[in-house]
Scaffold this active site. Structure first.
Site, mmCIF file in Angstrom:
data_model
loop_
_atom_site.group_PDB
_atom_site.id
_atom_site.type_symbol
_atom_site.label_atom_id
_atom_site.label_comp_id
_atom_site.label_asym_id
_atom_site.label_seq_id
_atom_site.Cartn_x
_atom_site.Cartn_y
_atom_site.Cartn_z
ATOM 1 N N PHE A 12 7.599 -6.015 9.815
ATOM 2 C CA PHE A 12 7.807 -5.048 10.748
ATOM 3 C C PHE A 12 9.087 -5.356 11.735
ATOM 4 C CE2 PHE A 12 6.328 -4.244 15.445
ATOM 5 C CZ PHE A 12 7.481 -2.884 15.808
ATOM 6 N N ASP A 33 10.946 -13.001 1.390
ATOM 7 C CA ASP A 33 9.564 -12.498 1.783
ATOM 8 C C ASP A 33 8.754 -12.636 0.676
ATOM 9 O OD1 ASP A 33 7.284 -10.883 2.817
ATOM 10 O OD2 ASP A 33 8.780 -10.173 4.396
ATOM 11 N N TYR A 142 -3.372 -19.692 15.464
ATOM 12 C CA TYR A 142 -1.805 -18.899 15.271
ATOM 13 C C TYR A 142 -1.077 -19.162 16.466
ATOM 14 C CZ TYR A 142 1.654 -15.165 16.124
ATOM 15 O OH TYR A 142 2.394 -14.212 16.207
ATOM 16 N N LYS A 146 2.418 -21.599 16.201
ATOM 17 C CA LYS A 146 3.564 -21.173 16.962
ATOM 18 C C LYS A 146 4.111 -21.985 17.690
ATOM 19 C CE LYS A 146 4.698 -17.480 14.656
ATOM 20 N NZ LYS A 146 5.695 -17.112 13.805
ATOM 21 N N ASN A 171 4.344 -7.930 23.042
ATOM 22 C CA ASN A 171 3.659 -7.199 22.172
ATOM 23 C C ASN A 171 4.621 -6.288 21.585
ATOM 24 O OD1 ASN A 171 1.319 -8.386 23.609
ATOM 25 N ND2 ASN A 171 0.065 -6.862 22.481
ATOM 26 N N VAL A 184 -1.000 -0.772 19.869
ATOM 27 C CA VAL A 184 -0.086 0.345 19.956
ATOM 28 C C VAL A 184 -0.224 1.069 18.354
ATOM 29 C CG1 VAL A 184 2.262 1.906 19.844
ATOM 30 C CG2 VAL A 184 1.406 0.035 21.883
ATOM 31 N N GLY A 266 -13.095 -15.004 24.459
ATOM 32 C CA GLY A 266 -11.593 -15.669 23.817
ATOM 33 C C GLY A 266 -10.319 -14.676 24.240
HETATM 34 N N1 LIG Z 1 5.090 -8.070 16.137
HETATM 35 C C1 LIG Z 1 4.667 -8.669 17.382
HETATM 36 O O1 LIG Z 1 4.048 -8.149 18.632
HETATM 37 C C2 LIG Z 1 4.959 -10.211 17.439
HETATM 38 C C3 LIG Z 1 4.457 -10.903 18.630
HETATM 39 C C4 LIG Z 1 4.834 -12.221 18.772
HETATM 40 C C5 LIG Z 1 5.311 -12.912 17.622
HETATM 41 N N2 LIG Z 1 5.826 -12.438 16.575
HETATM 42 C C6 LIG Z 1 6.449 -12.819 15.628
HETATM 43 O O2 LIG Z 1 7.286 -12.369 14.975
HETATM 44 C C7 LIG Z 1 7.556 -12.460 13.553
HETATM 45 C C8 LIG Z 1 7.554 -11.363 12.952
HETATM 46 O O3 LIG Z 1 6.444 -10.537 13.023
HETATM 47 P P1 LIG Z 1 6.164 -8.853 12.355
HETATM 48 O O4 LIG Z 1 5.493 -8.310 13.648
HETATM 49 O O5 LIG Z 1 7.360 -8.512 11.946
HETATM 50 O O6 LIG Z 1 5.024 -9.533 11.339
HETATM 51 P P2 LIG Z 1 4.846 -8.849 9.811
HETATM 52 O O7 LIG Z 1 3.582 -9.403 9.394
HETATM 53 O O8 LIG Z 1 5.103 -7.328 9.789
HETATM 54 O O9 LIG Z 1 6.063 -9.706 9.085
HETATM 55 C C9 LIG Z 1 5.935 -10.968 8.734
HETATM 56 C C10 LIG Z 1 6.770 -10.900 7.121
HETATM 57 O O10 LIG Z 1 6.645 -12.412 6.745
HETATM 58 C C11 LIG Z 1 5.931 -12.238 5.194
HETATM 59 N N3 LIG Z 1 5.513 -13.693 5.202
HETATM 60 C C12 LIG Z 1 4.511 -13.995 5.614
HETATM 61 N N4 LIG Z 1 3.995 -15.162 5.097
HETATM 62 C C13 LIG Z 1 5.041 -15.499 4.261
HETATM 63 C C14 LIG Z 1 5.363 -16.819 3.491
HETATM 64 N N5 LIG Z 1 4.603 -18.106 3.314
HETATM 65 N N6 LIG Z 1 6.429 -16.794 2.840
HETATM 66 C C15 LIG Z 1 7.522 -15.682 2.881
HETATM 67 N N7 LIG Z 1 7.138 -14.377 3.558
HETATM 68 C C16 LIG Z 1 5.746 -14.561 4.314
HETATM 69 C C17 LIG Z 1 5.007 -11.111 5.075
HETATM 70 O O11 LIG Z 1 5.117 -10.629 4.064
HETATM 71 C C18 LIG Z 1 5.966 -9.927 6.312
HETATM 72 O O12 LIG Z 1 6.682 -9.323 5.682
HETATM 73 C C19 LIG Z 1 6.359 -13.238 13.140
HETATM 74 O O13 LIG Z 1 6.815 -14.797 13.168
HETATM 75 C C20 LIG Z 1 5.550 -13.237 14.186
HETATM 76 O O14 LIG Z 1 4.437 -14.309 14.408
HETATM 77 C C21 LIG Z 1 5.534 -10.868 16.518
#
Ligand SMILES: NC(=O)c1ccc[n+]([C@@H]2O[C@H](COP(=O)([O-])OP(=O)(O)OC[C@H]3O[C@@H](n4cnc5c(N)ncnc54)[C@H](O)[C@@H]3O)[C@@H](O)[C@H]2O)c1
Length: 312
Positions: A12, A33, A142, A146, A171, A184, A266
């Site tokens: 995303f 990815d 999780y 982080k 979020n 959302v 939780g």
């Molecule tokens: N979207 C949110 O609201 C949010 C909030 C807090 C933190 N984050 C952090 O932001 C980052 C991006 O989040 P997002 O919403 O785009 O998540 P997402 O799940 O859409 O994207 C994560 C991507 O990482 C890839 N991936 C997972 N494990 C992998 C691995 N071992 N090797 C290679 N690729 C791998 C997945 O295929 C995916 O395309 C993440 O680190 C997430 O923890 C997101």
């Protein structure tokens, strides 16, 4: 030309960042990815290099880092509930994966490393607004994973002079989130599928909703800055769930079937981020109102449905 490696670039946040960097010009983009959560199909009109695989594959990471100047590390196992069920999987992807990536960055002489971290999942149940000074108390594997990445980044800055920055996202919502289970995206899919919206508790719980374009603009600002350490990103405001639902009702023009159930154990009641530190360090300045952001997200979700994409 700046050569940027975006891990998790099919997800995303990653797919939105890649599209913005490509439009801006001046960047050569490499995406790594494993497509476990995101998909190559999310990278429309992508003209950079795509490498499919796990960030724990050191040989692949070494190839991905060739001639790279900057790394934006987004790849992660991002599902909080699944992390409680399968913590080892989360540890492998998020902690061991980030460690291996940092080690390869050190060998390759990478100077700039931007790490995606998280807000509420790290700090736990505290009285908001949350600042970077709050002691961490993760409630899930999780969140703990982080927090570990933040520790690694801090150590690589102090020990090896790598300019690492960890960004605690709130979020995030917006176009590109069809595969996400966050509130959302989930509610909009429920509305499209004519299914009820389930609220756990009385709906007074507050969250900090940040529109994806505002996040991506913040990421681009960070890339160009030399800020190191930990920063929170978010709208800076708490929005009660009932207010979010009212906005979704107005934007979609549908009459919503909202059902209230018992609070889940939780779960944090309310959280939002104080973002003053990010504003002062690199001019972080989110501007999209929740109503505008939801309207743009709804339009995009409806287009996906019209294209026949499964809502999950
Ligand atoms: N979207 C949110 O609201 C949010 C909030 C807090 C933190 N984050 C952090 O932001 C980052 C991006 O989040 P997002 O919403 O785009 O998540 P997402 O799940 O859409 O994207 C994560 C991507 O990482 C890839 N991936 C997972 N494990 C992998 C691995 N071992 N090797 C290679 N690729 C791998 C997945 O295929 C995916 O395309 C993440 O680190 C997430 O923890 C997101």
């Amino acid at each position: 030309m700046t050569r940027v490696l975006v891990t998790g670039g099919c997800g995303f946040v990653g797919s939105n960042l890649v599209a913005t960097l490509q439009r801006a010009g001046g960047f050569e983009i490499v995406v790594l990815d494993d497509e476990s959560l995101g998909s190559r199909a999310n990278l429309q009109d992508f003209s950079g290099t795509f490498l499919k695989g796990d960030i724990a594959d050191r040989g692949l990471v070494r190839r991905a880092l060739a001639d790279v100047n900057v790394v934006v590390h987004l790849a992660a196992h991002t599902r909080v509930i699944e992390s409680i069920e399968t913590p080892e999987k989360t540890f492998h992807a998020n902690v061991a994966g980030t460690f291996g990536l940092l080690e390869e960055c050190r060998r390759a002489g990478i100077r700039r490393f931007v790490n995606a971290s998280t807000g509420g999942a790290i700090v736990g149940d505290v009285v908001p607004p949350v600042t970077e000074e709050f002691p961490p108390r993760p409630l899930s594997p999780y969140g703990a994973s982080k927090l570990a990445t933040e520790g690694l980044c801090s150590a690589y800055t102090a020990s090896y002079g790598m300019a690492c920055v960890s960004l605690r996202f709130s979020n995030i919502y917006g176009p590109g989130s069809l595969h996400k289970g966050s509130v959302v995206a989930h509610f909009l899919k429920q509305v499209l599928a004519l299914r009820p919206l389930i609220v756990y508790g009385d709906g007074t719980q507050q969250r900090d909703y940040l529109f994806i374009d505002d996040l991506v603009e913040g990421l681009v600002r960070v890339l160009k800055s030399d800020a190191t350490g930990t920063f929170q990103l978010g709208s800076g405001k708490g929005t009660p769930l009932n207010e979010l639902i009212a906005i979704i009702g107005r934007v979609t023009g549908r009459s919503l079937d909202v059902r209230y159930e018992a609070v889940r154990t939780g779960e944090i009641h309310s959280t939002w981020n104080d973002t003053a530190k990010a504003r002062a360090a690199f001019g972080f300045d989110p501007r999209t109102s929740l109503a505008d952001g939801i309207a743009r997200t709804w339009d995009w979700f409806r287009a996906q449905q019209a294209d026949g994409r499964p809502l999950g």
